[in-house]
Design a protein around this motif. Structure first.
Motif, PDB file in Angstrom:
ATOM      1  N   ALA A   9       4.619  -0.691   2.875  1.00  0.00           N
ATOM      2  CA  ALA A   9       4.039   0.586   2.440  1.00  0.00           C
ATOM      3  C   ALA A   9       5.108   1.455   1.808  1.00  0.00           C
ATOM      4  O   ALA A   9       6.202   1.609   2.343  1.00  0.00           O
ATOM      5  CB  ALA A   9       3.418   1.300   3.637  1.00  0.00           C
ATOM      6  N   CYS A  24      -7.259   1.193   3.488  1.00  0.00           N
ATOM      7  CA  CYS A  24      -6.825   0.226   2.466  1.00  0.00           C
ATOM      8  C   CYS A  24      -6.325  -1.069   3.092  1.00  0.00           C
ATOM      9  O   CYS A  24      -6.712  -2.164   2.676  1.00  0.00           O
ATOM     10  CB  CYS A  24      -5.714   0.822   1.599  1.00  0.00           C
ATOM     11  SG  CYS A  24      -6.297   2.138   0.523  1.00  0.00           S
ATOM     12  N   VAL A  25      -5.468  -0.934   4.106  1.00  0.00           N
ATOM     13  CA  VAL A  25      -4.885  -2.132   4.723  1.00  0.00           C
ATOM     14  C   VAL A  25      -5.966  -2.904   5.485  1.00  0.00           C
ATOM     15  O   VAL A  25      -6.055  -4.126   5.397  1.00  0.00           O
ATOM     16  CB  VAL A  25      -3.684  -1.759   5.621  1.00  0.00           C
ATOM     17  CG1 VAL A  25      -3.174  -2.971   6.386  1.00  0.00           C
ATOM     18  CG2 VAL A  25      -2.563  -1.157   4.769  1.00  0.00           C
ATOM     19  N   SER A  67       0.856  -1.180   0.000  1.00  0.00           N
ATOM     20  CA  SER A  67       0.000   0.000   0.000  1.00  0.00           C
ATOM     21  C   SER A  67       0.894   1.232   0.000  1.00  0.00           C
ATOM     22  O   SER A  67       2.126   1.123  -0.021  1.00  0.00           O
ATOM     23  CB  SER A  67      -0.941  -0.004   1.203  1.00  0.00           C
ATOM     24  OG  SER A  67      -1.937   0.993   1.033  1.00  0.00           O
ATOM     25  N   PRO A 115      -4.860   5.373   3.611  1.00  0.00           N
ATOM     26  CA  PRO A 115      -3.987   4.189   3.660  1.00  0.00           C
ATOM     27  C   PRO A 115      -4.428   3.181   4.730  1.00  0.00           C
ATOM     28  O   PRO A 115      -4.425   1.971   4.481  1.00  0.00           O
ATOM     29  CB  PRO A 115      -2.622   4.788   4.005  1.00  0.00           C
ATOM     30  CG  PRO A 115      -2.665   6.178   3.457  1.00  0.00           C
ATOM     31  CD  PRO A 115      -4.085   6.622   3.643  1.00  0.00           C
ATOM     32  N   VAL A 145      -3.309  -2.714  -2.482  1.00  0.00           N
ATOM     33  CA  VAL A 145      -4.534  -1.999  -2.135  1.00  0.00           C
ATOM     34  C   VAL A 145      -4.108  -0.612  -1.685  1.00  0.00           C
ATOM     35  O   VAL A 145      -3.462  -0.456  -0.644  1.00  0.00           O
ATOM     36  CB  VAL A 145      -5.339  -2.720  -1.030  1.00  0.00           C
ATOM     37  CG1 VAL A 145      -6.658  -1.993  -0.793  1.00  0.00           C
ATOM     38  CG2 VAL A 145      -5.596  -4.180  -1.398  1.00  0.00           C
ATOM     39  N   ALA A 146      -4.439   0.385  -2.495  1.00  0.00           N
ATOM     40  CA  ALA A 146      -3.901   1.726  -2.236  1.00  0.00           C
ATOM     41  C   ALA A 146      -4.975   2.779  -2.512  1.00  0.00           C
ATOM     42  O   ALA A 146      -5.948   2.519  -3.240  1.00  0.00           O
ATOM     43  CB  ALA A 146      -2.683   1.962  -3.120  1.00  0.00           C
ATOM     44  N   ALA A 173      -0.050   3.030   7.179  1.00  0.00           N
ATOM     45  CA  ALA A 173      -0.416   1.787   6.486  1.00  0.00           C
ATOM     46  C   ALA A 173       0.345   0.616   7.114  1.00  0.00           C
ATOM     47  O   ALA A 173      -0.222  -0.459   7.345  1.00  0.00           O
ATOM     48  CB  ALA A 173      -0.100   1.895   4.998  1.00  0.00           C
TER      49      ALA A 173
END
Ligand code: MN
Length: 255
Positions: free
Chosen positions: A93, A75-76, A6, A72, A32-33, A113
């Motif tokens: 990250a 996303c994680v 990310s 972020p 996944v960002a 992240a």
């Protein structure tokens, strides 16, 4: 082995692509960002609106990738909870454009992240190129690959992430460091908008602080070394906890 990537510069940032390129042989990559730059959003999460996402393909990269309209940390969280088929062996990250040193790690989306990774029980790395002007991520990507390999071999203590900063010029070596102190001068630019109203724009330049000893990340970068700082999430001040229990305890609970 699943490696989750990310960043906070957004899914299309060149630093993320460089990172993916360098790690692609080491495992099955999932990216996944955020769908746009979300630098300096710290550990913010999105709870007052839905999160939307779409799959994306990054040219030249073998990975499943999603762009999320969140932070972020979102996303994680989302990756771990729903998008990945299995838990990741590692969360990485970066590579962030710009430094993440000292006190700034608290504002950093990149470091957040990685923190979200350790919150969920996975080893994590955050990696940054300490320049806004240089877009050459070659050395930083190489460092990322080496540290990922070492992390896989040796492991990291549970709850610890590595915050890695790489200078743009050829580094003199690597130092393991503690977080230094960063303060800024001329933080706010005060201006007037076209309708005559005052507004402020936060910027500022980092101040050189004497207290940044040789063992800090700030100083390592200044001297052109790669800096690796282990960071833990537990902000508890254990020494003060002892003091409070010993010296304040009786007084405070006597009501
Ligand atoms: Mn950033």
């Amino acid at each position: 082995m699943i490696v989750l990537l990310s960043n906070d510069d957004g899914i299309h940032a060149p630093g993320l692509k460089a990172l993916a390129e360098s790690l692609q042989e080491l495992g099955e990559l999932y990216i996944v960002a955020p769908d746009r730059e979300r630098s300096a959003t710290g550990h913010g999460i999105t709870v007052h609106r839905p999160l939307r996402l779409e799959t994306v393909s990054i040219p030249g990269i073998k990975a499943r990738a999603w762009a999320v309209d969140g932070t972020p940390a979102d996303c994680v969280k989302l990756a771990v909870e729903d998008l990945l088929p299995d838990p990741p062996a590692l969360v990485v990250a970066g590579i962030n454009q710009g430094p993440n040193l000292g006190t700034d790690v608290l504002y950093s989306g990149t470091v957040s992240a990685a923190i979200e990774g350790i919150i969920n029980g996975f080893p994590a790395l955050a990696i940054s190129l300490t320049s806004y002007g240089s877009h050459d991520f070659t050395t930083a990507a190489e460092v990322a690959r080496k540290v990922v390999n070492l992390t896989m071999q040796k492991g990291l203590p549970r709850g610890t992430l590595l915050n890695i900063n790489v200078p743009p010029a050829k580094p003199r070596g690597i130092r393991f460091t503690r977080l230094g102190n960063r303060r800024y001068v001329n933080i706010f630019h005060k201006r007037t908008d076209p309708r005559g109203r005052i507004y402020y724009w936060m910027a500022g330049e980092p101040l050189d602080l004497d207290e940044n000893g040789d063992d800090t990340d700030v100083q390592a970068i200044k001297q052109n070394f790669i800096s690796i700082t282990p960071i833990q999430l537990d902000l508890t001040d254990y020494q003060s906890l002892q003091t409070l229990r010993q010296q304040w305890g009786e007084v405070i609970f006597n009501f």
